[in-house]
Design a protein around this motif. Structure first.
Motif, mmCIF file in Angstrom:
data_model
loop_
_atom_site.group_PDB
_atom_site.id
_atom_site.type_symbol
_atom_site.label_atom_id
_atom_site.label_comp_id
_atom_site.label_asym_id
_atom_site.label_seq_id
_atom_site.Cartn_x
_atom_site.Cartn_y
_atom_site.Cartn_z
ATOM 1 N N GLY A 62 25.142 74.606 48.257
ATOM 2 C CA GLY A 62 23.912 74.663 49.037
ATOM 3 C C GLY A 62 22.844 75.447 48.301
ATOM 4 O O GLY A 62 23.104 76.090 47.290
ATOM 5 N N LEU A 83 20.196 75.307 52.596
ATOM 6 C CA LEU A 83 19.946 73.870 52.521
ATOM 7 C C LEU A 83 21.133 73.206 51.852
ATOM 8 O O LEU A 83 21.614 73.674 50.823
ATOM 9 C CB LEU A 83 18.694 73.583 51.699
ATOM 10 N N SER A 84 21.597 72.122 52.431
ATOM 11 C CA SER A 84 22.696 71.403 51.806
ATOM 12 C C SER A 84 22.502 69.912 52.024
ATOM 13 O O SER A 84 21.943 69.486 53.028
ATOM 14 C CB SER A 84 24.041 71.865 52.376
ATOM 15 N N GLY A 85 22.947 69.133 51.068
ATOM 16 C CA GLY A 85 22.861 67.676 51.176
ATOM 17 C C GLY A 85 24.073 67.135 51.912
ATOM 18 O O GLY A 85 25.199 67.514 51.630
ATOM 19 N N ARG A 86 23.839 66.294 52.873
ATOM 20 C CA ARG A 86 24.912 65.682 53.655
ATOM 21 C C ARG A 86 24.574 64.207 53.860
ATOM 22 O O ARG A 86 23.454 63.772 53.645
ATOM 23 C CB ARG A 86 25.031 66.345 55.032
ATOM 24 N N THR A 87 25.554 63.472 54.330
ATOM 25 C CA THR A 87 25.290 62.090 54.719
ATOM 26 C C THR A 87 25.633 61.936 56.187
ATOM 27 O O THR A 87 26.524 62.596 56.719
ATOM 28 C CB THR A 87 26.102 61.097 53.874
ATOM 29 N N PRO A 92 21.593 59.751 53.356
ATOM 30 C CA PRO A 92 21.435 61.161 52.989
ATOM 31 C C PRO A 92 20.512 61.886 53.971
ATOM 32 O O PRO A 92 19.503 61.345 54.399
ATOM 33 C CB PRO A 92 20.817 61.100 51.598
ATOM 34 N N VAL A 93 20.921 63.083 54.355
ATOM 35 C CA VAL A 93 20.111 63.945 55.215
ATOM 36 C C VAL A 93 20.127 65.342 54.642
ATOM 37 O O VAL A 93 21.039 65.717 53.918
ATOM 38 C CB VAL A 93 20.611 63.972 56.684
ATOM 39 N N ARG A 94 19.123 66.122 54.970
ATOM 40 C CA ARG A 94 19.114 67.534 54.585
ATOM 41 C C ARG A 94 19.476 68.341 55.810
ATOM 42 O O ARG A 94 18.892 68.177 56.874
ATOM 43 C CB ARG A 94 17.739 67.943 54.072
#
Length: 95
Positions: A62, A83-87, A92-94
């Protein structure tokens, strides 16, 4: 790094700063804990030591973002974010 100031007359009263590294956050340890103590409530989860432990355990991958506000040099407000990148359903969502 984000910096913003609010001036009253010719005097700057409040200054906001964005912290992005663990080293910068570590340098705030004493001020951070003093702010937590002044706020009252006895919340151990707001203390610097707990947040650093959380970052080491769960913050990998993150992006650290801590917003702090100073009034005349004194730390008066702080808000930690990660902040981390996720799906989500493949998109993709933040978070």
């Amino acid at each position: 790094m984000f910096r913003a100031a609010h001036a009253v007359g010719a005097q700057v009263r409040y200054m906001g700063v964005e912290i992005r590294s663990l080293e910068e956050f570590d340098a705030l340890r004493d001020e951070w804990n003093a702010l937590v103590d002044r706020a009252g409530g006895g919340m151990p989860y707001l203390r610097h030591e707990w947040l650093v432990s959380w970052l080491h355990g769960f913050g990998r991958g993150g992006a650290l973002r801590i917003l702090i506000v100073r009034n005349g040099g004194t730390l008066v407000a702080a808000a930690p974010f990660m902040l981390s990148g996720r799906t989500l359903v493949g998109l993709p969502v933040r978070a």
